[in-house]
Design a protein around this motif. Structure first.
Motif, PDB file in Angstrom:
ATOM      1  N   ILE A   1       0.844  -1.191   0.000  1.00 53.58           N
ATOM      2  CA  ILE A   1       0.000   0.000   0.000  1.00 53.58           C
ATOM      3  C   ILE A   1       0.881   1.242   0.000  1.00 53.58           C
ATOM      4  CG2 ILE A   1      -1.944  -1.137   1.154  1.00 53.58           C
ATOM      5  CD1 ILE A   1      -1.016   0.211   3.778  1.00 53.58           C
ATOM      6  N   PRO A   2       0.398   2.356  -0.536  1.00 55.38           N
ATOM      7  CA  PRO A   2       1.225   3.558  -0.621  1.00 55.38           C
ATOM      8  C   PRO A   2       1.113   4.483   0.588  1.00 55.38           C
ATOM      9  CG  PRO A   2      -0.808   3.905  -1.821  1.00 55.38           C
ATOM     10  CD  PRO A   2      -0.868   2.493  -1.273  1.00 55.38           C
ATOM     11  N   ASP A   3       0.380   4.101   1.607  1.00 53.63           N
ATOM     12  CA  ASP A   3      -0.018   4.984   2.697  1.00 53.63           C
ATOM     13  C   ASP A   3       1.167   5.687   3.369  1.00 53.63           C
ATOM     14  OD1 ASP A   3      -2.039   3.151   2.037  1.00 53.63           O
ATOM     15  OD2 ASP A   3      -3.035   3.468   3.953  1.00 53.63           O
TER      16      ASP A   3
ATOM     17  N   ASP B   1       0.267 -15.604   1.511  1.00 53.63           N
ATOM     18  CA  ASP B   1       0.132 -14.176   1.762  1.00 53.63           C
ATOM     19  C   ASP B   1       1.495 -13.554   2.063  1.00 53.63           C
ATOM     20  OD1 ASP B   1      -2.786 -13.999   1.699  1.00 53.63           O
ATOM     21  OD2 ASP B   1      -2.748 -15.118   3.586  1.00 53.63           O
ATOM     22  N   ALA B   2       1.781 -12.435   1.396  1.00 53.01           N
ATOM     23  CA  ALA B   2       3.018 -11.693   1.653  1.00 53.01           C
ATOM     24  C   ALA B   2       2.688 -10.221   1.844  1.00 53.01           C
ATOM     25  CB  ALA B   2       4.007 -11.866   0.501  1.00 53.01           C
ATOM     26  N   VAL B   3       3.499  -9.534   2.645  1.00 52.37           N
ATOM     27  CA  VAL B   3       3.339  -8.098   2.873  1.00 52.37           C
ATOM     28  C   VAL B   3       4.654  -7.401   2.543  1.00 52.37           C
ATOM     29  CG1 VAL B   3       1.474  -8.225   4.551  1.00 52.37           C
ATOM     30  CG2 VAL B   3       3.829  -8.481   5.337  1.00 52.37           C
ATOM     31  N   GLU B   4       4.548  -6.210   1.952  1.00 55.70           N
ATOM     32  CA  GLU B   4       5.726  -5.532   1.405  1.00 55.70           C
ATOM     33  C   GLU B   4       5.881  -4.135   1.983  1.00 55.70           C
ATOM     34  OE1 GLU B   4       7.559  -4.219  -2.968  1.00 55.70           O
ATOM     35  OE2 GLU B   4       5.564  -5.122  -2.815  1.00 55.70           O
ATOM     36  N   SER B   5       7.066  -3.861   2.493  1.00 54.41           N
ATOM     37  CA  SER B   5       7.358  -2.559   3.090  1.00 54.41           C
ATOM     38  C   SER B   5       7.981  -1.618   2.065  1.00 54.41           C
ATOM     39  CB  SER B   5       8.323  -2.730   4.262  1.00 54.41           C
ATOM     40  OG  SER B   5       9.600  -3.161   3.801  1.00 54.41           O
ATOM     41  N   LYS B   6       8.141  -0.358   2.505  1.00 58.20           N
ATOM     42  CA  LYS B   6       8.842   0.623   1.684  1.00 58.20           C
ATOM     43  C   LYS B   6       9.385   1.718   2.598  1.00 58.20           C
ATOM     44  CE  LYS B   6       8.435   2.787  -2.846  1.00 58.20           C
ATOM     45  NZ  LYS B   6       7.550   3.056  -3.996  1.00 58.20           N
ATOM     46  N   LEU B   7      10.572   2.213   2.274  1.00 60.47           N
ATOM     47  CA  LEU B   7      11.156   3.271   3.085  1.00 60.47           C
ATOM     48  C   LEU B   7      10.478   4.611   2.839  1.00 60.47           C
ATOM     49  CD1 LEU B   7      13.361   4.327   5.009  1.00 60.47           C
ATOM     50  CD2 LEU B   7      14.828   4.640   3.004  1.00 60.47           C
TER      51      LEU B   7
ATOM     52  N   GLU C   1       7.360  10.917   1.458  1.00 57.10           N
ATOM     53  CA  GLU C   1       8.801  10.991   1.676  1.00 57.10           C
ATOM     54  C   GLU C   1       9.183  10.957   3.156  1.00 57.10           C
ATOM     55  OE1 GLU C   1       8.083  12.938  -2.340  1.00 57.10           O
ATOM     56  OE2 GLU C   1       7.091  12.894  -0.383  1.00 57.10           O
ATOM     57  N   SER C   2       8.303  11.460   4.034  1.00 51.40           N
ATOM     58  CA  SER C   2       8.665  11.605   5.443  1.00 51.40           C
ATOM     59  C   SER C   2       8.170  10.479   6.330  1.00 51.40           C
ATOM     60  CB  SER C   2       8.127  12.939   5.991  1.00 51.40           C
ATOM     61  OG  SER C   2       8.698  14.029   5.299  1.00 51.40           O
ATOM     62  N   TYR C   3       7.128   9.786   5.886  1.00 59.72           N
ATOM     63  CA  TYR C   3       6.539   8.756   6.748  1.00 59.72           C
ATOM     64  C   TYR C   3       5.772   7.754   5.905  1.00 59.72           C
ATOM     65  CZ  TYR C   3       3.086   6.678   9.980  1.00 59.72           C
ATOM     66  OH  TYR C   3       2.278   5.813  10.687  1.00 59.72           O
ATOM     67  N   VAL C   4       6.106   6.479   6.060  1.00 59.12           N
ATOM     68  CA  VAL C   4       5.358   5.394   5.429  1.00 59.12           C
ATOM     69  C   VAL C   4       4.764   4.540   6.537  1.00 59.12           C
ATOM     70  CG1 VAL C   4       5.523   3.306   4.019  1.00 59.12           C
ATOM     71  CG2 VAL C   4       6.739   5.355   3.324  1.00 59.12           C
ATOM     72  N   VAL C   5       3.460   4.293   6.463  1.00 62.57           N
ATOM     73  CA  VAL C   5       2.802   3.511   7.508  1.00 62.57           C
ATOM     74  C   VAL C   5       3.363   2.094   7.527  1.00 62.57           C
ATOM     75  CG1 VAL C   5       0.591   2.715   8.415  1.00 62.57           C
ATOM     76  CG2 VAL C   5       0.715   4.906   7.198  1.00 62.57           C
ATOM     77  N   GLY C   6       3.401   1.447   6.369  1.00 62.24           N
ATOM     78  CA  GLY C   6       3.897   0.078   6.271  1.00 62.24           C
ATOM     79  C   GLY C   6       5.405   0.038   6.134  1.00 62.24           C
ATOM     80  N   SER C   7       6.092   0.391   7.206  1.00 66.21           N
ATOM     81  CA  SER C   7       7.555   0.398   7.203  1.00 66.21           C
ATOM     82  C   SER C   7       8.106  -1.024   7.295  1.00 66.21           C
ATOM     83  CB  SER C   7       8.061   1.221   8.384  1.00 66.21           C
ATOM     84  OG  SER C   7       7.713   0.574   9.606  1.00 66.21           O
ATOM     85  N   HIS C   8       9.412  -1.138   7.141  1.00 62.54           N
ATOM     86  CA  HIS C   8      10.066  -2.440   7.245  1.00 62.54           C
ATOM     87  C   HIS C   8       9.850  -3.040   8.631  1.00 62.54           C
ATOM     88  CE1 HIS C   8      12.996  -5.609   6.746  1.00 62.54           C
ATOM     89  NE2 HIS C   8      13.768  -5.120   7.688  1.00 62.54           N
ATOM     90  N   GLU C   9      10.012  -2.217   9.666  1.00 63.36           N
ATOM     91  CA  GLU C   9       9.862  -2.715  11.026  1.00 63.36           C
ATOM     92  C   GLU C   9       8.422  -3.151  11.298  1.00 63.36           C
ATOM     93  OE1 GLU C   9      13.328  -0.158  10.594  1.00 63.36           O
ATOM     94  OE2 GLU C   9      11.209   0.150  10.121  1.00 63.36           O
ATOM     95  N   PHE C  10       7.463  -2.384  10.778  1.00 62.15           N
ATOM     96  CA  PHE C  10       6.064  -2.746  10.976  1.00 62.15           C
ATOM     97  C   PHE C  10       5.775  -4.120  10.371  1.00 62.15           C
ATOM     98  CE2 PHE C  10       1.779  -3.215   9.368  1.00 62.15           C
ATOM     99  CZ  PHE C  10       0.987  -2.860  10.448  1.00 62.15           C
ATOM    100  N   TYR C  11       6.177  -4.315   9.126  1.00 63.85           N
ATOM    101  CA  TYR C  11       5.838  -5.567   8.457  1.00 63.85           C
ATOM    102  C   TYR C  11       6.667  -6.745   8.967  1.00 63.85           C
ATOM    103  CZ  TYR C  11       2.582  -3.519   5.121  1.00 63.85           C
ATOM    104  OH  TYR C  11       1.497  -2.921   4.543  1.00 63.85           O
ATOM    105  N   MET C  12       7.887  -6.498   9.418  1.00 66.60           N
ATOM    106  CA  MET C  12       8.652  -7.577  10.045  1.00 66.60           C
ATOM    107  C   MET C  12       7.893  -8.104  11.256  1.00 66.60           C
ATOM    108  SD  MET C  12      11.817  -8.480   8.875  1.00 66.60           S
ATOM    109  CE  MET C  12      12.958  -8.668  10.233  1.00 66.60           C
ATOM    110  N   GLY C  13       7.441  -7.166  12.105  1.00 67.98           N
ATOM    111  CA  GLY C  13       6.698  -7.577  13.288  1.00 67.98           C
ATOM    112  C   GLY C  13       5.381  -8.226  12.946  1.00 67.98           C
ATOM    113  N   TYR C  14       4.695  -7.648  11.969  1.00 69.78           N
ATOM    114  CA  TYR C  14       3.389  -8.194  11.606  1.00 69.78           C
ATOM    115  C   TYR C  14       3.533  -9.595  11.012  1.00 69.78           C
ATOM    116  CZ  TYR C  14      -1.367  -8.648  10.039  1.00 69.78           C
ATOM    117  OH  TYR C  14      -2.650  -9.120   9.871  1.00 69.78           O
TER     118      TYR C  14
END
Length: 427
Positions: free
Chosen positions: A186-188, A223-229, A235-248
């Motif tokens: 997601i682009p959120d 099912d897979a989930v994909e992060s983005k920096l 540019e300043s904040y992505v909801v689905g960060s690497h840390e979020f999806y690692m934990g999820y």
């Protein structure tokens, strides 16, 4: 030509054999690897569900090379041509917007019937299919938020779309007899620094829990989930960060997707693979080539591609890894882009398999770092190209750059006329 290929292969086989490398076994192993070709390279991420839409969600395609696919049949024909020029048997990665239907339907109401033509084609050709919800380029994503949107009604739309996507993927898996990997991105995010970073992530977590509530057999759907920096507009904040999806992913038993362009420009994913697979059951790779940012250039055989391949081979991680491509270059021939990127990915894996991995591990444990460095460097000039040529020849695909002549013929006879035909869609 055939005798030259055979002779070169025989000599290469002797060289590798001196180090205990079973070249025939390597090629048999390589033939089992499936690369998932991303359909959106063929039409610049336009899709067929709503042809009047504009690209959004931080996605941009540059270039206007003529001949991009404008219909599902054209896209399938172009994929067929690419597969003719790539050794092995592979998969196609579809986004939801590539539904092949005359029915007027929105994303949240998509169903397996809207993809029956894709399944019939894949079944006839022996291809596998992967899938992706399309959480961008839609009026309900115009403000940059989907599953983490503060409006419950908009969140519900995207939840329903993602749930529908999983059912479509399950249908693919059942019909084709091999798992469909469904990747959720997601682009959120926010362009500027937010005050509240937590609440959007709480909403995303709750939305994902609802999306994945219904269990689906992993022999049909993974099912897979994909992060983005960061992204354009986030540019300043992505909801689905690497840390979020690692934990999820770890807490929910899901697969994570590492996209080689979704991290810091100086950060690589090759060093992350073994760490993740110590704890996660599976891994999805999106192999791309970022240039200063997530610009999705066609994959070349650069250092990071080789390091990814070596990490997978040296760590014996291939059986747990799903490999897909993710680039969209509109500045060159769309079919050639697939061929170049896929052949390079396979060549990198072959090079990694043609290393004396067991011996290198032994001397590393012995502390003989001199020999380790010497062997690694010497093997960089070993004749893997002769083995690759033989593999292509035996697979019935063009050897070396011979494939380019076929792409140019296809370009003249099929792709260029599309731009001249009345009502055609020009790239």
């Amino acid at each position: 030509m055939e005798s030259t290929i055979q002779n070169s292969f025989d000599e290469a086989k002797k060289l590798y054999g001196k180090h205990g490398i079973d070249v025939d076994g390597v090629l048999e192993r390589l033939s089992r690897i499936k690369i998932s070709l991303h359909c959106w390279q063929g039409d610049d991420v336009r899709g067929f569900l709503n042809k009047s839409r504009e690209l959004g969600g931080g996605i941009a395609v540059t270039g206007s090379y003529p001949g991009r696919a404008g219909t599902p049949d054209q896209l399938r024909a172009d994929l067929d041509k690419a597969f003719e020029l790539i050794p092995g048997r592979h998969k196609v990665n579809l986004h939801a917007i590539y539904a092949d239907t005359d029915e007027r339907v929105d994303l949240d109401a998509l169903a397996p019937r809207h993809f029956e033509n894709w399944v019939a084609w894949a079944k006839a050709k022996g291809y596998g299919l992967d899938f992706n919800p399309t959480c961008f380029s839609h009026e309900k994503a115009n403000d940059g938020f989907t599953l983490s949107h503060p409006d419950a009604g908009i969140r519900r739309f995207w939840i329903d779309h993602c749930k529908a996507s999983r059912k479509i993927a399950e249908y693919f898996g059942r019909e084709l007899g091999q798992p469909c990997v469904t990747n959720l991105w997601i682009p959120d995010g926010y362009k500027d620094t937010p005050i509240d970073r937590l609440s959007p992530r709480v909403r995303l977590m709750e939305s994902l829990d609802e999306v994945f509530r219904e269990p689906i057999d992993e022999s049909y759907n993974i099912d897979a989930v994909e992060s983005k920096l960061f992204g354009l507009g986030s540019e300043s904040y992505v909801v689905g960060s690497h840390e979020f999806y690692m934990g999820y992913a770890l807490s929910r038993g899901k697969t994570i997707c590492f996209d080689s362009g979704h991290f810091h420009p100086t950060e690589t994913i090759s060093n992350k693979l073994s760490s993740w697979l110590l704890f996660g059951k599976q891994l999805l790779l999106h192999v791309s080539r970022p240039v200063r940012w997530d610009s999705d250039h066609v994959v070349t055989m650069d250092d990071e591609l080789l390091d990814i391949a070596r990490e997978l081979v040296r760590g014996e991680l291939l059986d747990k890894t799903h490999i897909g491509l993710d680039f969209f270059d509109g500045s060159i021939n769309h079919v050639a882009a697939w061929v170049i990127g896929t052949r390079n990915t396979l060549k990198a894996l072959l090079r990694a398999m043609l290393e004396p991995v067991d011996r290198l591990k032994e001397i590393e444990l012995e502390g003989d770092f001199t020999s380790r460095l010497a062997l690694v460097e010497e093997f960089k000039s070993y004749p893997f190209g002769a083995v690759w040529d033989y593999y292509c020849w035996k697979s019935g695909t063009p050897v070396r750059e011979e494939w380019l002549a076929e792409v140019k013929r296809y370009e003249r006879e099929v792709l260029f006329p599309r731009t001249q035909a009345k009502g055609s869609v020009v790239g």
